[in-house]
Design a protein around this motif. Structure first.
Motif, PDB file in Angstrom:
ATOM      1  N   ILE A  42       0.843  -1.202   0.000  1.00  0.00           N
ATOM      2  CA  ILE A  42       0.000   0.000   0.000  1.00  0.00           C
ATOM      3  C   ILE A  42       0.873   1.244   0.000  1.00  0.00           C
ATOM      4  O   ILE A  42       0.618   2.207  -0.736  1.00  0.00           O
ATOM      5  CB  ILE A  42      -0.956  -0.011   1.216  1.00  0.00           C
ATOM      6  N   MET A  43       1.939   1.223   0.803  1.00  0.00           N
ATOM      7  CA  MET A  43       2.849   2.373   0.865  1.00  0.00           C
ATOM      8  C   MET A  43       3.522   2.611  -0.488  1.00  0.00           C
ATOM      9  O   MET A  43       3.675   3.755  -0.919  1.00  0.00           O
ATOM     10  CB  MET A  43       3.904   2.149   1.949  1.00  0.00           C
ATOM     11  N   HIS A  44       3.904   1.537  -1.180  1.00  0.00           N
ATOM     12  CA  HIS A  44       4.525   1.681  -2.499  1.00  0.00           C
ATOM     13  C   HIS A  44       3.539   2.239  -3.527  1.00  0.00           C
ATOM     14  O   HIS A  44       3.917   3.033  -4.391  1.00  0.00           O
ATOM     15  CB  HIS A  44       5.095   0.347  -2.980  1.00  0.00           C
ATOM     16  N   ILE A  45       2.285   1.834  -3.436  1.00  0.00           N
ATOM     17  CA  ILE A  45       1.262   2.367  -4.339  1.00  0.00           C
ATOM     18  C   ILE A  45       1.090   3.862  -4.112  1.00  0.00           C
ATOM     19  O   ILE A  45       1.096   4.664  -5.057  1.00  0.00           O
ATOM     20  CB  ILE A  45      -0.082   1.612  -4.147  1.00  0.00           C
ATOM     21  N   LEU A  46       0.967   4.255  -2.851  1.00  0.00           N
ATOM     22  CA  LEU A  46       0.836   5.678  -2.535  1.00  0.00           C
ATOM     23  C   LEU A  46       2.073   6.465  -2.979  1.00  0.00           C
ATOM     24  O   LEU A  46       1.968   7.584  -3.494  1.00  0.00           O
ATOM     25  CB  LEU A  46       0.591   5.870  -1.041  1.00  0.00           C
ATOM     26  N   GLN A  47       3.242   5.878  -2.797  1.00  0.00           N
ATOM     27  CA  GLN A  47       4.490   6.521  -3.203  1.00  0.00           C
ATOM     28  C   GLN A  47       4.535   6.743  -4.715  1.00  0.00           C
ATOM     29  O   GLN A  47       4.986   7.791  -5.188  1.00  0.00           O
ATOM     30  CB  GLN A  47       5.670   5.658  -2.759  1.00  0.00           C
ATOM     31  N   ALA A  50       2.370   9.681  -5.460  1.00  0.00           N
ATOM     32  CA  ALA A  50       3.011  10.904  -4.979  1.00  0.00           C
ATOM     33  C   ALA A  50       4.137  11.320  -5.926  1.00  0.00           C
ATOM     34  O   ALA A  50       4.321  12.508  -6.206  1.00  0.00           O
ATOM     35  CB  ALA A  50       3.542  10.704  -3.565  1.00  0.00           C
ATOM     36  N   ARG A  51       4.889  10.351  -6.445  1.00  0.00           N
ATOM     37  CA  ARG A  51       6.014  10.637  -7.338  1.00  0.00           C
ATOM     38  C   ARG A  51       5.553  11.129  -8.709  1.00  0.00           C
ATOM     39  O   ARG A  51       6.110  12.069  -9.257  1.00  0.00           O
ATOM     40  CB  ARG A  51       6.864   9.381  -7.515  1.00  0.00           C
ATOM     41  N   HIS A  52       4.532  10.496  -9.274  1.00  0.00           N
ATOM     42  CA  HIS A  52       4.118  10.797 -10.648  1.00  0.00           C
ATOM     43  C   HIS A  52       2.956  11.772 -10.734  1.00  0.00           C
ATOM     44  O   HIS A  52       2.740  12.381 -11.780  1.00  0.00           O
ATOM     45  CB  HIS A  52       3.750   9.508 -11.389  1.00  0.00           C
ATOM     46  N   GLY A  53       2.154  11.875  -9.707  1.00  0.00           N
ATOM     47  CA  GLY A  53       1.015  12.778  -9.709  1.00  0.00           C
ATOM     48  C   GLY A  53      -0.221  12.172 -10.340  1.00  0.00           C
ATOM     49  O   GLY A  53      -0.213  11.054 -10.856  1.00  0.00           O
ATOM     50  N   VAL A  78      -0.784   7.582 -14.445  1.00  0.00           N
ATOM     51  CA  VAL A  78      -0.211   8.535 -13.485  1.00  0.00           C
ATOM     52  C   VAL A  78       0.527   9.595 -14.292  1.00  0.00           C
ATOM     53  O   VAL A  78       1.192   9.278 -15.270  1.00  0.00           O
ATOM     54  CB  VAL A  78       0.766   7.862 -12.489  1.00  0.00           C
ATOM     55  N   GLY A  79       0.382  10.838 -13.907  1.00  0.00           N
ATOM     56  CA  GLY A  79       1.106  11.901 -14.607  1.00  0.00           C
ATOM     57  C   GLY A  79       0.904  11.823 -16.108  1.00  0.00           C
ATOM     58  O   GLY A  79      -0.217  11.751 -16.604  1.00  0.00           O
ATOM     59  N   GLU A  80       1.995  11.772 -16.857  1.00  0.00           N
ATOM     60  CA  GLU A  80       1.969  11.725 -18.324  1.00  0.00           C
ATOM     61  C   GLU A  80       2.277  10.332 -18.863  1.00  0.00           C
ATOM     62  O   GLU A  80       2.748  10.189 -20.003  1.00  0.00           O
ATOM     63  CB  GLU A  80       2.986  12.726 -18.896  1.00  0.00           C
ATOM     64  N   ALA A  88      -0.361  -9.182  -8.631  1.00  0.00           N
ATOM     65  CA  ALA A  88      -0.032 -10.323  -7.774  1.00  0.00           C
ATOM     66  C   ALA A  88       1.176 -10.045  -6.886  1.00  0.00           C
ATOM     67  O   ALA A  88       1.467 -10.819  -5.978  1.00  0.00           O
ATOM     68  CB  ALA A  88       0.254 -11.554  -8.635  1.00  0.00           C
ATOM     69  N   LEU A  89       1.868  -8.929  -7.119  1.00  0.00           N
ATOM     70  CA  LEU A  89       3.074  -8.611  -6.365  1.00  0.00           C
ATOM     71  C   LEU A  89       2.749  -7.805  -5.102  1.00  0.00           C
ATOM     72  O   LEU A  89       1.821  -6.997  -5.108  1.00  0.00           O
ATOM     73  CB  LEU A  89       4.039  -7.809  -7.234  1.00  0.00           C
ATOM     74  N   ALA A  90       3.549  -7.989  -4.062  1.00  0.00           N
ATOM     75  CA  ALA A  90       3.374  -7.190  -2.850  1.00  0.00           C
ATOM     76  C   ALA A  90       3.570  -5.709  -3.171  1.00  0.00           C
ATOM     77  O   ALA A  90       2.868  -4.859  -2.641  1.00  0.00           O
ATOM     78  CB  ALA A  90       4.348  -7.639  -1.774  1.00  0.00           C
ATOM     79  N   ASN A  91       4.518  -5.398  -4.038  1.00  0.00           N
ATOM     80  CA  ASN A  91       4.709  -4.040  -4.550  1.00  0.00           C
ATOM     81  C   ASN A  91       4.364  -4.088  -6.035  1.00  0.00           C
ATOM     82  O   ASN A  91       5.211  -4.437  -6.861  1.00  0.00           O
ATOM     83  CB  ASN A  91       6.141  -3.559  -4.345  1.00  0.00           C
ATOM     84  N   PRO A  92       3.131  -3.765  -6.404  1.00  0.00           N
ATOM     85  CA  PRO A  92       2.703  -3.934  -7.795  1.00  0.00           C
ATOM     86  C   PRO A  92       3.439  -3.042  -8.791  1.00  0.00           C
ATOM     87  O   PRO A  92       3.379  -3.289  -9.993  1.00  0.00           O
ATOM     88  CB  PRO A  92       1.210  -3.597  -7.754  1.00  0.00           C
TER      89      PRO A  92
END
Length: 159
Positions: A42-47, A50-53, A78-80, A88-92
């Motif tokens: 979840i943190m990686h998704i939010l990150q 946040a990075r791309h907008g 995300v963004g452009e 299926a990955l913990a960090n998709p």
């Protein structure tokens, strides 16, 4: 900062993001549940957001879960760009391929890992009503879940 905890049959993981005024908690109903990797995901998704907008207007409808015989991908604008996430990955978004769009239903795979199709065409196919029915990433065709389920049932029907 955060905290984890548990009691018989359950485990939790909580993280606080004070700069975002956000607290996240994951509770699983198994003491060996995946609360820790799920919260990290979840943190990686939010990150990533946040990075791309937020996605540019022309990117917004390049989204959704699409299936092939090899599994699912999520198209996430995300963004452009459009990220190709691995649900299926913990960090998709780890090693996520990126699409760069040229027109409404076409673009290129601008960044890809070793098993993907770097530089190849990405395109969408629409039906007569204008709904997207297929997504092609390089030479791989992706379908909605119901369509891939029908294809698999027809192909591997028990006789």
């Amino acid at each position: 900062f955060g905290h984890s905890g548990g009691f018989q049959g359950f485990i939790t993981r909580t993280a606080v993001l004070p700069e975002r005024d956000l607290t996240l908690s994951v509770l699983t109903n198994a003491v060996d549940g995946l609360a820790h990797p799920w919260l990290d995901g979840i943190m990686h998704i939010l990150q990533a957001f946040a990075r791309h907008g937020a996605p540019a207007a022309r990117m917004r409808d390049w989204r959704g879960r699409w299936w092939s015989l090899w599994g699912a991908v999520d198209l996430v604008p995300v963004g452009e760009k459009v990220l190709i996430a691995g649900p299926a990955l913990a960090n998709p978004f780890i090693d996520a391929s990126e699409l760069s769009l040229s027109v409404r239903d076409r673009g290129r795979i601008a960044l890809a890992n070793g098993y993907a199709s770097h530089g190849e065409i990405a395109r969408r196919v629409r039906d007569r009503t204008g709904d997207v029915t297929e997504v092609w990433l390089g030479g791989t065709r992706f379908l909605p879940e119901s369509a891939i389920a029908e294809e698999l049932e027809a192909r591997y029907e028990r006789r």
